[in-house]
Structures are given as structure tokens and as C-alpha cells.
Design an enzyme around this catalytic site. Structure first.
Site, PDB file in Angstrom:
ATOM      1  CD  GLU A   1      -6.638  -0.628   6.439  1.00  0.00           C
ATOM      2  OE1 GLU A   1      -5.995   0.056   5.637  1.00  0.00           O
ATOM      3  OE2 GLU A   1      -7.675  -0.226   7.000  1.00  0.00           O
TER       4      GLU A   1
ATOM      5  CD  GLU B   1      -2.731   1.405   2.423  1.00  0.00           C
ATOM      6  OE1 GLU B   1      -3.504   2.375   2.466  1.00  0.00           O
ATOM      7  OE2 GLU B   1      -2.681   0.535   3.313  1.00  0.00           O
TER       8      GLU B   1
ATOM      9  CG  ASP C   1      -8.855   2.177   3.157  1.00  0.00           C
ATOM     10  OD1 ASP C   1      -8.582   1.214   3.890  1.00  0.00           O
ATOM     11  OD2 ASP C   1      -8.164   3.218   3.116  1.00  0.00           O
TER      12      ASP C   1
ATOM     13  CG  ASN D   1      -5.443   5.216   0.593  1.00  0.00           C
ATOM     14  OD1 ASN D   1      -6.414   4.660   1.069  1.00  0.00           O
ATOM     15  ND2 ASN D   1      -4.191   4.926   0.964  1.00  0.00           N
TER      16      ASN D   1
ATOM     17  CD  GLU E   1      -6.025   0.612  -0.050  1.00  0.00           C
ATOM     18  OE1 GLU E   1      -6.061   1.520   0.817  1.00  0.00           O
ATOM     19  OE2 GLU E   1      -5.312  -0.395   0.067  1.00  0.00           O
TER      20      GLU E   1
END
Length: 681
Positions: free
Chosen positions: A635, A461, A578, A516, A548
Site C-alpha cells: 500500500e 479497494e 490489512d 474493509n 480486508e
């Protein structure tokens, strides 16, 4: 000139001349007022007003002439022929119809003067036809010089009157137009009468059937009374309609239709008024409160915009019902309101006012079958402590409101200088953010994503870091919200996406790269084009890119987001939800949107092995993912026990400090180099 003076002073009855002048003045004022409205009237109303104003002006000309004729004393028996007398009235009305039609429908300019000149010529035509109806024992001889002068004076003054009506400089220009109209009628009449010389002759006799002075006087009084009555009624009705329309327009311009509170325009006017008071009177004290509803967006998203409107309407009614003298509340926009209170002497008075308003907003509001509680954040600034410039007070109360919003336990916050400093720092940060990418201050770091079963890396990520030249490392939770509020997140997000794709192409293994995407990026019309261009330029296979998105991004505009996500899927890009579990409609969202992965928020993973509620949430999410055939990534995994719990519950993948801290680009390359050496050995 002497003949004209003699005509006025010796040949006329003063009282009747005064009556003629009065009728002329009143009729001219009415005619001008109605004629001015011709320029703004439309459709059938305009045609009716042309006929009405022409009738009133024509009758005014005719009446003025014949009352003045009654005032004229030729010193012998006389009378009026009825047909010519009636024709003169018809000429006056028809001539004014032509004049007003040109004035109304022809372009302004020379045609305005033409219309006025036709008015003057109509006065002359009516006068001389009316004089042809004047019968006495002799004949009338005309002095052509005075005849021509009378016609010219009528035309010139008439043109001036219509010019004043068409091109007003001030609101009182209609008085100038009425004065010139009176001059046109009177100058024409008395100059024309000066041109008269009567030659007596026994050959001429006055017929017995002519209209006498008394009969004509009664006729004139009757006609003019009706005309003036109609004229005054018309002007009164028009004025009433205009005032009513102006009142409605003013109300619409100054009142918010949804809440019935004053709107922003009204607020600005009120602030201008109060600013003048603060400047003129040093004893004047004022408090400014900025109010922002807390859960309004959430209500809109859950129940729809009609429910949001109902909430605003209810809030407006509550405010209207509670306001006292010297208190004012306006809707400044959206779910924000501004309250002003005059005459305050102590801070406690302002706090009491704020608490009273806040108490109104925490009362439940009934929407259909649901009862919702909105709540509010209120910021306060006063002229007692924070300055006497009203717009500065509004800005300071706004800062205090944002502080109250950031600290939910403080519903009401009073401004202090520290807030101003923070505001200036925020502005500086926005300016620095705008140039950070160009100056090379941004850096991407990569957090490993690992398979739960084998613990092997499967992707990274991408996380953004900002190395400020003066302030050092600024945490993302500090600058990302500011970037989102200022709109800079669009350009920053594009830089992150481009940089991540190009760097991912340098990796020796085809790991996925997760980036993201902010809500502001999804609504950009060019977002899809940017993604396509970056994939093409970097040559990164689309299946390696994972975007995400949070639930907040989706709820803002579901139809648009769904179209964008399907287009991304068509490109081959994968999409992950997310922060799953932090929203309020996650199940419906998973059913509607084509997600390739669910990411459980770190707040549920932390100590999941110790907290039964968190464990239940994680289990239900994993069951949901399995049922929908969507892989789940957890996460924030930091300890072995958390990993063991996820492995036992058959979670697909995980990321967190357990697998290592986020790595720089060089660290990632070192990781690949070490893996290559291990395999070589």
C-alpha cells in the site's frame, strides 16, 4: 368488669404479678424475634428454629400462668397436682409447635390468623389444664361467660400478634407482635381467673404429696432460667450470624473482588454523599480523577486474561497502599478507575495527587516470568473551576482522560471548556452519521490495485467518503473511529459492502473489489448471512469479493473469527490481512488464519528505498508471503523508486497515488470507456 378489677387488685400479690408480666414480656419478645426468622430460614435450620421458638413461647405461657397462680391468694391451704402441672407444660409446647408449623409452612393470609388463633387456644388449654392441677379444700366453679371471653380474647390477640409478625410495615412491627402476644397471655389468664369461684367443703382435702408454692416457685424459676438462657443465646447467635452475613453481603455488594477496591455501586454511594456535602457547604472543595490503563488490552491479548486480572489486582493493591485521608479510589469498570479527593484548595494539590497515582502505574508489574509496564491516562476536573455538580465533574474528568489518551505525551490532562465543545460536536456527528446513508451523504471511491510486473489494473479497494451538508467533506480518519466507538460502523459497513457489490456488477471487466470489514462487523451473528444475501442479490461472483480485516479484528476473539473466515472461504470469498506489520503477532496469525493476500502497511512502503529498516521489514514480509504461498500487495506506493524497489523484491501487486487518486463511480466508468476506446482503435 368489676370482678376482673377485683381479681387483679384484691386477689393477687402485686410483686408476683409484676414478675409474671416481666417473664411474659421477655419471653414474648424472644418468641416473636425467633418466630419472625422462621419465614426466612430454610431446611434444617427452619426445623430447629420451629422447635426452639415453640419451646420458648410454650414455657413463657406456662411460666406466666403459674407465677400468676403463685400470686393468687385464695385464702386457704392449696397445692398443685404434679402430673397435670407437667401436662399443662407439654400442652403449651405442643400447641405452639402446631401454631408455628402452620405459620411457617402454610400460605400467608388466613392461615396466619389461624396460626395466631391456635396460639390463643393453646394458652387457654394450658390455663385450664393447669387450673385442674390446682388443689384446695373445696371445688372450683366456673363462670362460663368469663371462660368463653377468656378463650376469645386469647385467640383474637394471638391472631393479631401473628399477623404483625407475618406482615410487618416497619422494622419495629415485632414490638407490636410482642405486645399483642403479651395481651393474649395476660388477658386470657386474668379473665379466666375472674371466672373462678371457690366453694369450700369439708369433704375435700389437699393431699400431702402435692407440689407446694415454694417447690413450684423453684421449679418455675429453674425452667424459665434455662429457657431464657437458651432463648437469649439463640437470638444472640442468630443475630451474630445475620450481621456477619449482612456484612459479607454488603462487602460483596460494595467491593470489587479482583482489586479489593470499592466498586461502581460503592462509588455511586460515595458520590451521593459528597454531592450532599457540596450542596450543604460552599467551602467544600473536591477533585474528580478518571483513570484509564493504557496497555491493558494489549496485555490481555498477549499474556491472556489471567495476566490482565493479575495486573488489576496489583494496581488495586498499589492504590490501597497509597491512599491518604479524604482520598478515595474505586474501580468503575474494566480497566477504568475513579479517584476522589476532598479538601483541595489549589490546583497544584490535585496535580500532586494525580502524579502520585500515575507514578504507581508506571512501575513494572511482575506477571509470572514477564515484567510489564501498564501506564495510564488521567483526566482531572475540580469543583474549584468546573462546577459543583459531582456527576458533571465526573463527565468532565472523563473528557479530560480521553484527551490525555489521544495525546500520549500528556499522561495527565486537566479539563477545559474546549473539551466539552468537542464532546458536543462528537454527539452531533454521531447523530448525523446515523442518518447519513439514508440522506445519500455517503459516497464510495475506488483506488486502483495494479500488478507490479505489467502495471495492469487487477482490482479496486473501496474507500468511504462523507459529504456533510454543512461541514463539507469529512475525512475518514475523523468519522470512522467515531462510527466504530458508537457501533454505527455495523450499519455503515453493511451499506458499503452492499453498494460496492452492486456497483462492481456494472463494471465491464471482472475486477476484484476489496471492502474493509470492521471488528464490530465480524462479531455480528448475522454477518455471514448479510454477506450471503448481498452476493445473492447483487449476483456478484464470490471470488470477486475480497474482505480486508485487520489483525485487531482477529485478536479480539480468535476462535469466533476463525470460524467466520472459514465460512466465508466456503462461500468463495477471498480474505486479505490489512495493515500487515502494525500488529504484534502477525506470524502466528498468518499460520492460523486462511488469508488469500497480505497487504503491507503504507508506513513501511513510504521511502522504502531510502530507509534500511523499512526495507528489511518489507523484504521479510515478501519472503514470508512467498514461503506461505500468499500473494503480497504493497500500500501507499507514490513514487517510481518505491515501485522499482518492490518490483526488484518480487512483490505481487501495489496500490497508491502513483497509479492515480481514488476515483468516483463515474471516473471508474470513464476508465473502462477509455480502455474500450483504446482497444477499438
Amino acid at each position: 368488669m368489676n370482678r376482673l378489677i377485683d381479681c387483679l387488685t384484691q386477689d393477687h400479690d402485686y410483686k408476683l404479678v409484676a414478675l409474671a408480666a416481666t417473664i411474659c414480656l421477655i419471653g414474648s419478645c424472644l418468641s416473636v424475634l425467633l418466630s419472625r426468622r422462621l419465614l426466612s430460614a430454610r431446611g434444617t435450620r427452619r426445623l430447629i428454629q420451629i422447635a426452639l421458638s415453640s419451646m420458648i413461647a410454650g414455657a413463657t405461657i406456662w411460666t406466666t400462668h403459674f407465677v400468676a397462680m403463685l400470686a393468687y391468694d385464695p385464702g386457704m391451704r392449696h397445692g398443685y397436682e404434679p402430673i397435670a402441672t407437667g401436662v399443662s407444660l407439654l400442652i403449651a409446647v405442643l400447641g405452639l409447635l402446631v401454631s408455628n408449623a402452620i405459620f411457617t409452612f402454610a400460605p400467608k393470609g388466613i392461615y396466619t390468623l389461624v396460626a395466631g388463633a391456635i396460639f390463643g387456644l393453646t394458652v387457654a388449654a394450658m390455663h385450664y389444664v393447669g387450673m385442674s392441677a390446682y388443689l384446695l379444700p373445696g371445688q372450683i366453679v366456673w363462670d362460663q361467660t368469663y371462660v368463653i371471653a377468656s378463650v376469645l380474647l386469647g385467640a383474637i390477640f394471638g391472631a393479631g400478634a401473628y399477623h404483625r409478625m407475618a406482615f410487618p410495615i416497619t422494622r419495629y412491627c415485632w414490638l407490636g407482635g410482642a405486645t399483642l402476644m403479651v395481651l393474649s397471655i395476660c388477658a386470657m389468664h386474668f379473665t379466666g381467673m375472674t371466672a373462678v369461684t371457690i366453694e369450700l367443703s369439708p369433704l375435700y382435702r389437699v393431699p400431702a404429696q402435692v407440689v407446694s408454692d415454694e417447690t413450684l416457685g423453684l421449679l418455675i424459676i429453674g425452667i424459665m432460667a434455662v429457657v431464657l438462657l437458651v432463648g437469649f443465646a439463640a437470638v444472640s447467635i442468630e443475630t451474630g450470624i445475620e450481621q456477619e452475613a449482612r456484612g459479607k453481603l454488603e462487602q460483596a455488594a460494595l467491593q470489587d473482588p479482583l482489586t479489593a477496591l470499592p466498586n461502581r455501586m460503592h462509588l455511586n454511594e460515595k458520590m451521593t454523599e459528597l454531592s450532599a456535602r457540596l450542596t450543604a457547604d460552599e467551602t467544600e472543595r473536591l477533585a474528580v480523577l478518571t483513570i484509564d490503563l493504557n496497555r491493558f488490552k494489549e496485555i490481555n491479548d498477549i499474556y491472556g486474561h489471567s495476566a490482565g486480572d493479575a495486573v488489576l489486582s496489583a494496581v488495586g493493591k498499589r492504590f490501597c497502599a497509597t491512599l491518604e485521608e479524604d482520598e478515595f479510589v474505586a474501580r468503575s469498570g474494566g480497566d477504568e478507575f475513579v479517584a476522589l479527593k476532598r479538601g483541595v484548595r489549589r490546583q497544584e494539590q490535585v496535580m500532586a495527587f494525580a502524579k502520585r497515582l500515575h507514578a504507581l502505574l508506571i512501575e513494572p508489574i511482575q506477571i509470572d516470568q514477564a515484567s510489564v509496564v501498564v501506564g495510564a491516562s488521567i483526566g482531572i476536573a475540580t469543583s474549584m473551576h468546573d462546577g459543583r455538580v459531582l456527576h458533571d465533574l465526573l463527565h468532565k474528568s472523563d473528557l479530560a482522560m480521553y484527551r490525555a489518551k489521544m495525546e500520549p505525551e500528556r499522561h495527565i490532562c486537566i479539563y477545559n471548556a474546549e473539551m466539552d465543545q468537542q464532546s458536543r460536536e462528537r454527539i452531533v456527528m454521531i447523530n448525523d452519521l446515523r442518518e447519513a446513508a439514508a440522506r445519500g451523504e455517503f459516497e464510495l471511491v475506488y483506488q486502483l490495485q495494479n500488478d507490479i510486473g505489467s502495471l495492469d489494473p487487477i482490482g479496486f479497494e473501496v474507500l468511504l467518503r462523507w459529504h456533510h451538508p454543512d461541514r463539507g467533506m469529512i475525512p475518514p480518519d475523523v468519522f470512522i473511529p467515531i462510527a466504530e466507538e458508537s457501533g454505527l460502523i455495523r450499519d455503515i459497513g453493511l451499506w458499503v459492502l452492499r453498494t460496492a457489490c452492486f456497483e462492481a456488477m456494472t463494471w465491464p471487466k471482472p475486477f476484484s473489489v476489496a471492502v474493509n470489514v470492521a471488528p464490530q462487523q465480524l462479531v455480528q451473528p448475522s454477518f455471514l448471512e448479510h454477506v450471503s444475501d448481498i452476493l445473492m442479490e447483487s449476483r456478484l461472483p464470490p471470488e470477486r469479493l475480497e474482505l480486508e480485516v485487520t489483525e485487531a479484528s482477529i485478536i479480539d476473539d480468535q476462535a469466533h473469527t476463525l470460524r467466520v473466515m472459514h465460512r466465508l472461504k466456503d462461500m468463495g470469498v477471498r480474505i486479505a490481512m490489512d495493515d500487515f506489520g502494525t500488529g504484534y503477532s502477525s506470524l502466528a496469525t498468518l499460520q492460523t488464519f486462511p488469508f488469500d493476500k497480505i497487504k503491507i502497511d503504507r508506513s513501511f512502503v513510504q521511502n522504502v528505498h531510502l530507509d534500511q529498516q523499512r526495507a528489511a521489514i518489507v523484504r521479510s514480509t515478501l519472503l514470508l508471503g512467498a514461503a506461505l504461498n500468499i500473494p503480497v500487495l504493497a500500500e501507499g506506493v507514490e513514487v517510481e523508486d518505491e515501485l522499482a524497489f518492490l518490483r526488484a523484491e518480487k512483490c505481487n501487486s501495489a496500490q497508491g497515488f502513483y497509479f492515480g487518486r481514488p476515483m468516483s463511480r463515474d471516473d471508474v466508468q470513464s476508465l473502462f470507456d477509455a480502455d474500450r476506446r483504446d482497444k477499438a482503435s
